[in-house]
Design a protein around this motif. Sequence first.
Motif, PDB file in Angstrom:
ATOM      1  N   SER A 113       0.826  -1.204   0.000  1.00  0.00           N
ATOM      2  CA  SER A 113       0.000   0.000   0.000  1.00  0.00           C
ATOM      3  C   SER A 113       0.859   1.252   0.000  1.00  0.00           C
ATOM      4  CB  SER A 113      -0.921   0.000   1.225  1.00  0.00           C
ATOM      5  OG  SER A 113      -1.603   1.224   1.319  1.00  0.00           O
ATOM      6  N   PHE A 114       1.915   1.253   0.796  1.00  0.00           N
ATOM      7  CA  PHE A 114       2.756   2.448   0.840  1.00  0.00           C
ATOM      8  C   PHE A 114       3.563   2.624  -0.433  1.00  0.00           C
ATOM      9  CE2 PHE A 114       1.770   2.368   5.358  1.00  0.00           C
ATOM     10  CZ  PHE A 114       1.421   3.695   5.518  1.00  0.00           C
ATOM     11  N   PHE A 115       4.012   1.541  -1.037  1.00  0.00           N
ATOM     12  CA  PHE A 115       4.686   1.685  -2.332  1.00  0.00           C
ATOM     13  C   PHE A 115       3.691   2.143  -3.400  1.00  0.00           C
ATOM     14  CE2 PHE A 115       8.034  -1.172  -0.571  1.00  0.00           C
ATOM     15  CZ  PHE A 115       9.109  -0.338  -0.813  1.00  0.00           C
ATOM     16  N   LEU A 116       2.457   1.645  -3.328  1.00  0.00           N
ATOM     17  CA  LEU A 116       1.429   2.028  -4.289  1.00  0.00           C
ATOM     18  C   LEU A 116       1.058   3.506  -4.159  1.00  0.00           C
ATOM     19  CD1 LEU A 116      -0.562   1.207  -6.487  1.00  0.00           C
ATOM     20  CD2 LEU A 116      -2.083   0.339  -4.688  1.00  0.00           C
ATOM     21  N   ALA A 117       1.279   4.075  -2.984  1.00  0.00           N
ATOM     22  CA  ALA A 117       0.996   5.503  -2.786  1.00  0.00           C
ATOM     23  C   ALA A 117       1.875   6.373  -3.673  1.00  0.00           C
ATOM     24  CB  ALA A 117       1.200   5.876  -1.320  1.00  0.00           C
ATOM     25  N   ILE A 118       3.083   5.914  -3.978  1.00  0.00           N
ATOM     26  CA  ILE A 118       4.017   6.747  -4.743  1.00  0.00           C
ATOM     27  C   ILE A 118       3.450   7.100  -6.117  1.00  0.00           C
ATOM     28  CG2 ILE A 118       6.323   6.876  -5.760  1.00  0.00           C
ATOM     29  CD1 ILE A 118       7.245   5.117  -3.326  1.00  0.00           C
ATOM     30  N   PRO A 119       3.126   6.122  -6.986  1.00  0.00           N
ATOM     31  CA  PRO A 119       2.581   6.526  -8.288  1.00  0.00           C
ATOM     32  C   PRO A 119       1.184   7.141  -8.177  1.00  0.00           C
ATOM     33  CG  PRO A 119       2.515   4.136  -8.080  1.00  0.00           C
ATOM     34  CD  PRO A 119       3.292   4.661  -6.905  1.00  0.00           C
ATOM     35  N   THR A 120       0.392   6.672  -7.216  1.00  0.00           N
ATOM     36  CA  THR A 120      -0.975   7.173  -7.083  1.00  0.00           C
ATOM     37  C   THR A 120      -0.985   8.643  -6.684  1.00  0.00           C
ATOM     38  OG1 THR A 120      -1.727   4.962  -6.448  1.00  0.00           O
ATOM     39  CG2 THR A 120      -3.189   6.801  -5.942  1.00  0.00           C
ATOM     40  N   LEU A 121      -0.282   8.980  -5.629  1.00  0.00           N
ATOM     41  CA  LEU A 121      -0.285  10.375  -5.156  1.00  0.00           C
ATOM     42  C   LEU A 121       0.493  11.285  -6.097  1.00  0.00           C
ATOM     43  CD1 LEU A 121       0.057   9.758  -1.321  1.00  0.00           C
ATOM     44  CD2 LEU A 121      -2.008  10.107  -2.685  1.00  0.00           C
ATOM     45  N   PHE A 122       1.586  10.774  -6.668  1.00  0.00           N
ATOM     46  CA  PHE A 122       2.365  11.564  -7.624  1.00  0.00           C
ATOM     47  C   PHE A 122       1.516  11.862  -8.861  1.00  0.00           C
ATOM     48  CE2 PHE A 122       5.697  12.046 -10.918  1.00  0.00           C
ATOM     49  CZ  PHE A 122       6.386  13.103 -10.359  1.00  0.00           C
ATOM     50  N   GLY A 123       0.823  10.839  -9.362  1.00  0.00           N
ATOM     51  CA  GLY A 123      -0.037  11.024 -10.532  1.00  0.00           C
ATOM     52  C   GLY A 123      -1.174  11.995 -10.249  1.00  0.00           C
ATOM     53  N   ALA A 124      -1.805  11.860  -9.084  1.00  0.00           N
ATOM     54  CA  ALA A 124      -2.902  12.762  -8.719  1.00  0.00           C
ATOM     55  C   ALA A 124      -2.403  14.196  -8.584  1.00  0.00           C
ATOM     56  CB  ALA A 124      -3.555  12.291  -7.421  1.00  0.00           C
ATOM     57  N   THR A 125      -1.206  14.356  -8.024  1.00  0.00           N
ATOM     58  CA  THR A 125      -0.634  15.698  -7.873  1.00  0.00           C
ATOM     59  C   THR A 125      -0.346  16.320  -9.240  1.00  0.00           C
ATOM     60  OG1 THR A 125       0.340  15.120  -5.745  1.00  0.00           O
ATOM     61  CG2 THR A 125       1.290  17.007  -6.901  1.00  0.00           C
ATOM     62  N   LEU A 126       0.278  15.557 -10.129  1.00  0.00           N
ATOM     63  CA  LEU A 126       0.565  16.083 -11.470  1.00  0.00           C
ATOM     64  C   LEU A 126      -0.710  16.451 -12.216  1.00  0.00           C
ATOM     65  CD1 LEU A 126       3.506  13.856 -12.779  1.00  0.00           C
ATOM     66  CD2 LEU A 126       3.573  16.223 -11.989  1.00  0.00           C
ATOM     67  N   TYR A 127      -1.732  15.610 -12.077  1.00  0.00           N
ATOM     68  CA  TYR A 127      -3.004  15.884 -12.748  1.00  0.00           C
ATOM     69  C   TYR A 127      -3.636  17.165 -12.200  1.00  0.00           C
ATOM     70  CZ  TYR A 127      -7.705  15.230 -14.590  1.00  0.00           C
ATOM     71  OH  TYR A 127      -8.905  15.407 -15.227  1.00  0.00           O
ATOM     72  N   SER A 128      -3.611  17.346 -10.879  1.00  0.00           N
ATOM     73  CA  SER A 128      -4.161  18.561 -10.263  1.00  0.00           C
ATOM     74  C   SER A 128      -3.378  19.796 -10.684  1.00  0.00           C
ATOM     75  CB  SER A 128      -4.159  18.444  -8.740  1.00  0.00           C
ATOM     76  OG  SER A 128      -5.076  17.479  -8.322  1.00  0.00           O
ATOM     77  N   LEU A 129      -2.044  19.663 -10.715  1.00  0.00           N
ATOM     78  CA  LEU A 129      -1.216  20.794 -11.148  1.00  0.00           C
ATOM     79  C   LEU A 129      -1.512  21.167 -12.600  1.00  0.00           C
ATOM     80  CD1 LEU A 129       2.228  19.944  -9.502  1.00  0.00           C
ATOM     81  CD2 LEU A 129       0.674  21.812  -8.887  1.00  0.00           C
ATOM     82  N   TYR A 130      -1.702  20.154 -13.441  1.00  0.00           N
ATOM     83  CA  TYR A 130      -2.024  20.399 -14.847  1.00  0.00           C
ATOM     84  C   TYR A 130      -3.367  21.116 -14.966  1.00  0.00           C
ATOM     85  CZ  TYR A 130      -3.702  19.488 -19.553  1.00  0.00           C
ATOM     86  OH  TYR A 130      -4.243  19.621 -20.810  1.00  0.00           O
ATOM     87  N   LYS A 131      -4.378  20.624 -14.233  1.00  0.00           N
ATOM     88  CA  LYS A 131      -5.714  21.217 -14.319  1.00  0.00           C
ATOM     89  C   LYS A 131      -5.754  22.639 -13.774  1.00  0.00           C
ATOM     90  CE  LYS A 131      -9.156  19.140 -12.772  1.00  0.00           C
ATOM     91  NZ  LYS A 131     -10.169  18.373 -12.047  1.00  0.00           N
TER      92      LYS A 131
END
Length: 190
Positions: free
Chosen positions: A115-133
């Motif tokens: 779960s903690f390793f899965l947080a890396i791409p999940t939270l990073f991806g969500a952050t990049l998407y929010s920054l883009y939007k």
Amino acid sequence: PAARKFVFNLLIAFLPAVVLGLAFGKMIKAHLFAPVPVAMAFIIGAFIILWIERRNRLHPVAPRIESIDDMTAVDAFKVGCAQCCALIPGTSRSGASIIGAMAFGLSRRAATEFSFFLAIPTLFGATLYSLYKDHALLSVDDLPMFGLGGVAAFISAFLCVRWLLRYISTHDFTWFAWYRIVFGLFILLS
């Protein structure tokens, strides 16, 4: 080969949240970002945690997967689907993926690590998407603030993960479930 398999499993687990988040993100924000749905998610999630923990106590079964290295692509996909519950506001991403992984046969430690390793791409991806939007709201002057926040988040997450991995070796998530119930009721009664 083991490292490639692990990264592949992380990508497989990451994909369901990406697909469902992009498909239903606007609908979720429009209908579920309100106090009552958030409170209900807190409470329902708590009862799921209590049910899984009680089941494990009353009917202990040796985990099918003791180490994240033993996970298959199907196991990773199942954990990724469990993580999708966190698209509902009020649902903990790590809670959903850890409890889901335990329900699918991972040991408590393997579920938490993955779960903690899965947080890396999940939270990073969500952050990049929010920054883009929301890029129009940002300026170059914000970079130091983001840099400092990123460093502080990395250090605190590293320390918390180390502590949590030791803690969950000997404790369950019952206290977390009761906290969720109390907080959910507080929201409903406010």
